[in-house]
Design a protein around this motif. Sequence first.
Motif, PDB file in Angstrom:
ATOM      1  N   GLY A  90       0.634  -1.259   0.100  1.00  0.00           N
ATOM      2  CA  GLY A  90       0.106  -0.217   0.034  1.00  0.00           C
ATOM      3  C   GLY A  90       0.891   1.734  -0.505  1.00  0.00           C
ATOM      4  N   ASP A  91       1.769   0.974   0.439  1.00  0.00           N
ATOM      5  CA  ASP A  91       3.238   1.938   0.988  1.00  0.00           C
ATOM      6  C   ASP A  91       3.618   2.673  -0.381  1.00  0.00           C
ATOM      7  OD1 ASP A  91       4.795   0.095   0.834  1.00  0.00           O
ATOM      8  OD2 ASP A  91       5.847   1.319   2.255  1.00  0.00           O
ATOM      9  N   PHE A  92       3.206   1.679  -1.210  1.00  0.00           N
ATOM     10  CA  PHE A  92       4.113   2.414  -3.156  1.00  0.00           C
ATOM     11  C   PHE A  92       3.265   3.364  -3.585  1.00  0.00           C
ATOM     12  CE2 PHE A  92       3.710   1.489  -7.438  1.00  0.00           C
ATOM     13  CZ  PHE A  92       4.512   1.312  -8.006  1.00  0.00           C
ATOM     14  N   LEU A  93       2.224   3.002  -3.337  1.00  0.00           N
ATOM     15  CA  LEU A  93       0.538   4.404  -3.687  1.00  0.00           C
ATOM     16  C   LEU A  93       0.882   5.823  -2.888  1.00  0.00           C
ATOM     17  CD1 LEU A  93      -1.875   3.661  -5.742  1.00  0.00           C
ATOM     18  CD2 LEU A  93      -0.634   4.507  -6.491  1.00  0.00           C
ATOM     19  N   ALA A  94       0.733   4.869  -1.319  1.00  0.00           N
ATOM     20  CA  ALA A  94       0.574   6.497  -0.386  1.00  0.00           C
ATOM     21  C   ALA A  94       1.804   6.863  -0.110  1.00  0.00           C
ATOM     22  CB  ALA A  94       0.258   5.345   0.931  1.00  0.00           C
ATOM     23  N   ASN A  95       3.208   6.637  -0.596  1.00  0.00           N
ATOM     24  CA  ASN A  95       4.228   7.721  -0.972  1.00  0.00           C
ATOM     25  C   ASN A  95       4.339   8.592  -2.736  1.00  0.00           C
ATOM     26  OD1 ASN A  95       5.226   7.386   1.305  1.00  0.00           O
ATOM     27  ND2 ASN A  95       5.792   4.928   0.930  1.00  0.00           N
ATOM     28  N   GLN A  96       3.513   8.451  -2.699  1.00  0.00           N
ATOM     29  CA  GLN A  96       3.079   9.208  -3.938  1.00  0.00           C
ATOM     30  C   GLN A  96       2.385  10.374  -4.427  1.00  0.00           C
ATOM     31  OE1 GLN A  96       3.604   6.793  -8.022  1.00  0.00           O
ATOM     32  NE2 GLN A  96       3.944   4.912  -7.186  1.00  0.00           N
TER      33      GLN A  96
END
Lengths: 352, 597
Positions: free
Chosen positions: B109-115
């Motif tokens: 999930g953090d792949f997108l959350a950090n974008q």
Amino acid sequence: MEEIKININGRDIVTSADRTIMEAARDHGIEIPNLCYEERLEPYGSCRICLVEVEGARGLLPSCYTRVTEGMVIRTNTDELHRIRKTIIELLLSDHPVDCMTCERAGNCKLQDLAYEYGVKKSPFEGEVHVYDILADNPLIERDYNKCVLCGRCIRICREVQGVGVYDFVNRGFKAVPGTPYGKPLQETPCEFCGQCVSTCPTGAITSIPSKGKGRIWQVEKVRTTCTYCGCGCQIDLHVREGKVVEVSSPVMVGPGEGNLCVKGRYGYGFIDHPDRLTSPLIRKKGKLVEASWEEALDLVARSIRKAVDTSGPDSVAFLTSARCTNEENYLMQKLARAAVGTNNIDHCARL
Amino acid sequence: MGEERTRYKLVLGYGTCGIAAGANAVKTALEEAVEKGSYDVDLDIAGCMGYCFKEPIIEVTDRERDYSVVYGDLDAKKVLQVLEEHILNGRVIEEWVVRKSDDPSFGEGDFLANQHRIVLRNCGRINPESIDEYIAVGGYQAARKALTQMTSEEVIDEVSKSGLRGRGGAGFPTGTKWGFARKARGEEKYLVCNADEGDPGAFMDRSVLEGDPHSVIEGMIIAGYAIGAKQGYIYCRAEYPLALKRLEIAIDHLHQRGYLGKGIFGTDWDFDIKIKKGAGAFVCGEETALMASIEGRRGMPNPRPPFPANEGLWRKPTNINNVETLAAVPWIISHGGDKYAELGTEKSKGTKVFCLAGKVRRSGLAEVPMGYTLRQVIFDVGGGVREGKEFKAVQMGGPSGGCLPAELLDTPVDYEAITATGAIMGSGGMIVADSSTCMVDLARYFLSFTQEESCGKCVPCRIGTKRMLEILTRICEGKGVPEDMEKLQTLAADIKAASLCALGGTAPNPVLTTLKYFRNEYEDHILRHKCTAGVCPALITLFINEETCTGCGACLKVCPTGAISGEKKEPHKIDPELCIRCKLCLSRCPTESIWAE
């Protein structure tokens, strides 16, 4: 064109805004070395030999391509430029056969001149060298791409000046080389064998077959004359060695042809020493052509015309002149027809 | 899409990345199952969602609960299980979940959350083949606003205010560029979208074209209006068939709606777009070569000046923008330039899309605000190096870029900061290297690419890069001499200074940066005849650990030269004389008993 002020190597120069840096420099006696540049062609900017420094510009600029602008401050001969030019020549020589001893173009080769000027005896770069077959698939033009520097001049002259477009580059990267469509022999392309590509090639990559081995530039005497094939009046230089014409070229930007020739002007000189060439008038006597003097021949012509006019009137005679005569000669011929003979039957072959 | 509203919506990631990973089989299985069974679902497709590392992917949205789950690594069988478990039984298959909408800390999930997604705002969220879906998320509002409520100058001012810079690599301010084209004298002007993405490891433009073609086209409509061009061209490489197909569909739809052609959006402004397919030359991404190619000539660059803004396509004023640049424009017009400029650093505003590739754990699309550090991009978004290996370098900006070491991981993503390191922002490729990557070999690879793709026009690029490549090849073969490093350096400097276009001008960068940051590896190759990464065949020897080898014979079977010998269940041996260092054995050994050094 608007006049502008620029500065080249510390010299203030007034020039016109439509000049390139190289032209403006040349106008004022400053030569910038070059290889792919040719006066007859649109600038191209590929060899990078003519790079110069322009204050405020991002990087070095090709002087053949860049137009002058007001207040431009240009340097053409810095240490860095010298080093870069030398590197480029070294790179070119790293893929070039060093066979100037037997090269047709020795003495008339821009690469040789540059290597001499920049003192490049041997390239410090070693690596793959192209081995192309020499293409001599026709009687006139030989292509040896081992000597090609890819300046694109053959491609451009064929397209820009001749409007034919036989050549273009094929392949990419180190393998890039000029070529014909599908590598066809020149005879199978729309090539007119004008030899313009020969005339612009700065190295020995494209040469004329008829003049091969018959004398290099310093062995021939150039005799300037006017091409006799048509009324254009192209200026040509006959390359004469030991009393024989061995090649024909045309001085660049001189005369109406500006250095461009057609196949006749460039290659149609074989008649000069041809054994079949007529050197005196012939008169048919008893069904056989017999050599005669000019006086005898002209007398015969005059007598015959007079006879025809007397018996059948002036319009029984017609005059046909040649495109190989000068304007003045053609004018005189029509004067003879109209004023002396009294006929309008005057025509001209003009079928070139 | 179903007529009646179903409870679940299944969206399949259907970009090239998904298809390459097997999305077609998943699609067929899904369609057949839904046709036969009675699932409360409708099916849709979308472009790349960004999780290339987890393709094939579907997103299951529960409309009743306003909640969605992304499943990854699917195949034709697994997707049927998703239908059974999730749709019929309402049970989420936790171990396949990539992301849950209500818990960004779950899975990847953090792949997108950090974008921070602006350019990719619709990618993976809408069906790229449906103009309605684009309009439903606010599409063509910006173009309508620009054409009906703003003057051309106001549009340019807004873009200038945003601080947007050309995302193709050079980073020239977009508003300024538009201003040049606007002011250029001439009735006829052209707008070109440069979609000739060619850097190895770069796929952001493809993803945008496949996932959200309308945003690029809307950007073109706005740009055309701003500069006064009535004809636009999209120059897209023929190797992007899906992008081309979706562009064609989009343009067809736009003609039907009257959004392209004469008097668009009910105004008296005409604008149309033609697609020109590139024939596979990397150099055609260079703008002067690109224009030559559109004109039907061989794609070779010309010197600048004259710049395209004054003398471009058919010698008419021309403005050329990259896909990503244009895709950001509608957002800027809708939200305002100031809003865009809130993101980023002093000189680099907004966001930038990067393609994470190589040894990074999560390869895919990452859009982050300018100013993020390389570490944030590679580790926070990209999840660090695969298999827990050590990070060694990141190659930025494709073959024109450079390799940056771990010490520079805190460099912010900013045009000037990246350039100062010797790399370039470039189009946005980020290829991560670990300890198993030989930096000399990597430099050699990139140079072999640029050498192949050099158009051959100018001497420094055509012969210079060839000679550099030959030196590098010699070094990799263990035949390097100490002077080679100096020779590479000086030749590189001359090539950079003298080349005609940016291809030659930047081709030496991978060599220069590896010489700068990984000089020890060059020295290892030249002076010690060692390739520490175990890559260069001439400099390595393969060994079998006799203590761990179980004598299974897997290596013996694959060895093409018969260099491996040994009795069954006894430790095997490699004869270095016969071994050709193909490393097939190494990849087959089940006990990891073979190593190279």
